[in-house]
Design a protein around this motif. Structure first.
Motif, PDB file in Angstrom:
ATOM      1  N   ARG A 191      43.738  26.083  32.417  1.00 53.99           N
ATOM      2  CA  ARG A 191      44.103  26.529  33.948  1.00 53.99           C
ATOM      3  C   ARG A 191      43.439  25.470  35.190  1.00 53.99           C
ATOM      4  O   ARG A 191      44.013  25.018  36.035  1.00 53.99           O
ATOM      5  CB  ARG A 191      43.495  27.909  34.088  1.00 53.99           C
ATOM      6  CG  ARG A 191      44.578  29.058  33.580  1.00 53.99           C
ATOM      7  CD  ARG A 191      44.037  30.049  33.950  1.00 53.99           C
ATOM      8  NE  ARG A 191      44.239  30.340  35.350  1.00 53.99           N
ATOM      9  CZ  ARG A 191      44.315  31.308  36.026  1.00 53.99           C
ATOM     10  NH1 ARG A 191      43.699  32.404  35.314  1.00 53.99           N
ATOM     11  NH2 ARG A 191      44.559  31.551  37.299  1.00 53.99           N
ATOM     12  N   GLU A 192      42.257  25.022  34.432  1.00 52.99           N
ATOM     13  CA  GLU A 192      41.459  24.060  35.354  1.00 52.99           C
ATOM     14  C   GLU A 192      42.235  22.666  35.298  1.00 52.99           C
ATOM     15  O   GLU A 192      42.102  21.842  36.345  1.00 52.99           O
ATOM     16  CB  GLU A 192      39.974  24.117  34.787  1.00 52.99           C
ATOM     17  CG  GLU A 192      39.040  24.890  35.140  1.00 52.99           C
ATOM     18  CD  GLU A 192      37.848  25.033  34.596  1.00 52.99           C
ATOM     19  OE1 GLU A 192      37.501  23.802  33.680  1.00 52.99           O
ATOM     20  OE2 GLU A 192      36.778  25.730  34.493  1.00 52.99           O
ATOM     21  N   GLU A 209      39.176  32.271  25.324  1.00 52.20           N
ATOM     22  CA  GLU A 209      39.010  32.395  26.716  1.00 52.20           C
ATOM     23  C   GLU A 209      38.547  30.884  27.232  1.00 52.20           C
ATOM     24  O   GLU A 209      39.169  30.341  28.245  1.00 52.20           O
ATOM     25  CB  GLU A 209      37.907  33.442  26.804  1.00 52.20           C
ATOM     26  CG  GLU A 209      38.114  34.716  26.994  1.00 52.20           C
ATOM     27  CD  GLU A 209      38.185  35.180  25.196  1.00 52.20           C
ATOM     28  OE1 GLU A 209      37.613  34.432  24.615  1.00 52.20           O
ATOM     29  OE2 GLU A 209      38.770  36.124  24.937  1.00 52.20           O
ATOM     30  N   LYS A 210      37.926  30.196  26.427  1.00 49.97           N
ATOM     31  CA  LYS A 210      37.525  28.888  26.942  1.00 49.97           C
ATOM     32  C   LYS A 210      38.676  27.791  26.971  1.00 49.97           C
ATOM     33  O   LYS A 210      38.626  27.109  27.788  1.00 49.97           O
ATOM     34  CB  LYS A 210      36.345  28.072  25.737  1.00 49.97           C
ATOM     35  CG  LYS A 210      34.986  28.627  25.885  1.00 49.97           C
ATOM     36  CD  LYS A 210      34.160  28.129  24.924  1.00 49.97           C
ATOM     37  CE  LYS A 210      32.867  28.881  25.192  1.00 49.97           C
ATOM     38  NZ  LYS A 210      31.890  28.269  23.876  1.00 49.97           N
ATOM     39  N   PHE A 240      41.884  28.543  27.202  1.00 47.98           N
ATOM     40  CA  PHE A 240      42.751  29.074  28.415  1.00 47.98           C
ATOM     41  C   PHE A 240      42.104  28.801  29.727  1.00 47.98           C
ATOM     42  O   PHE A 240      42.771  28.066  30.683  1.00 47.98           O
ATOM     43  CB  PHE A 240      42.723  30.688  28.545  1.00 47.98           C
ATOM     44  CG  PHE A 240      43.878  31.132  29.489  1.00 47.98           C
ATOM     45  CD1 PHE A 240      45.073  30.817  29.503  1.00 47.98           C
ATOM     46  CD2 PHE A 240      43.181  31.950  30.411  1.00 47.98           C
ATOM     47  CE1 PHE A 240      46.017  31.260  30.602  1.00 47.98           C
ATOM     48  CE2 PHE A 240      44.108  32.377  31.659  1.00 47.98           C
ATOM     49  CZ  PHE A 240      45.241  32.208  31.577  1.00 47.98           C
ATOM     50  N   LYS A 241      40.831  28.798  29.887  1.00 48.77           N
ATOM     51  CA  LYS A 241      40.313  28.418  31.171  1.00 48.77           C
ATOM     52  C   LYS A 241      40.192  26.907  31.364  1.00 48.77           C
ATOM     53  O   LYS A 241      40.439  26.473  32.511  1.00 48.77           O
ATOM     54  CB  LYS A 241      38.419  28.833  31.028  1.00 48.77           C
ATOM     55  CG  LYS A 241      37.824  28.308  32.400  1.00 48.77           C
ATOM     56  CD  LYS A 241      36.506  28.793  32.334  1.00 48.77           C
ATOM     57  CE  LYS A 241      35.780  28.276  33.615  1.00 48.77           C
ATOM     58  NZ  LYS A 241      34.349  28.507  33.326  1.00 48.77           N
TER      59      LYS A 241
END
Length: 72
Positions: A69-70, A62-63, A65-66
């Motif tokens: 995306r950022e 999740e980290k 992927f985030k």
């Protein structure tokens, strides 16, 4: 020329019995030292793959992927 196993000197193993009061049943840890560089190696591999430097663990999916995306 690289060294090989044939170049290693003979090794004599000595067993030294000493209890560790903080370990279970007086046992001492042995395998932990191999884990010391693991997190850094994984962080560098993720950096090489993504170009994003992570400085905290755990580096969850999740980290990552985030962060991707950022970055855009």
């Amino acid at each position: 020329m690289l060294l090989t196993a044939e170049d290693a000197p003979d090794i004599e193993a000595l067993i030294v019995e000493a209890n560790d009061p903080s370990g279970p049943f007086g046992a001492k840890g042995v395998g932990e030292t191999g884990l010391v560089p693991t997190a850094g190696a994984i962080a560098n591999a993720v950096y090489n793959a993504t170009g994003i430097r992570f400085k905290e663990i755990p580096m969850t999916e999740e980290k990552v992927f985030k962060a991707l995306r950022e970055r855009g």
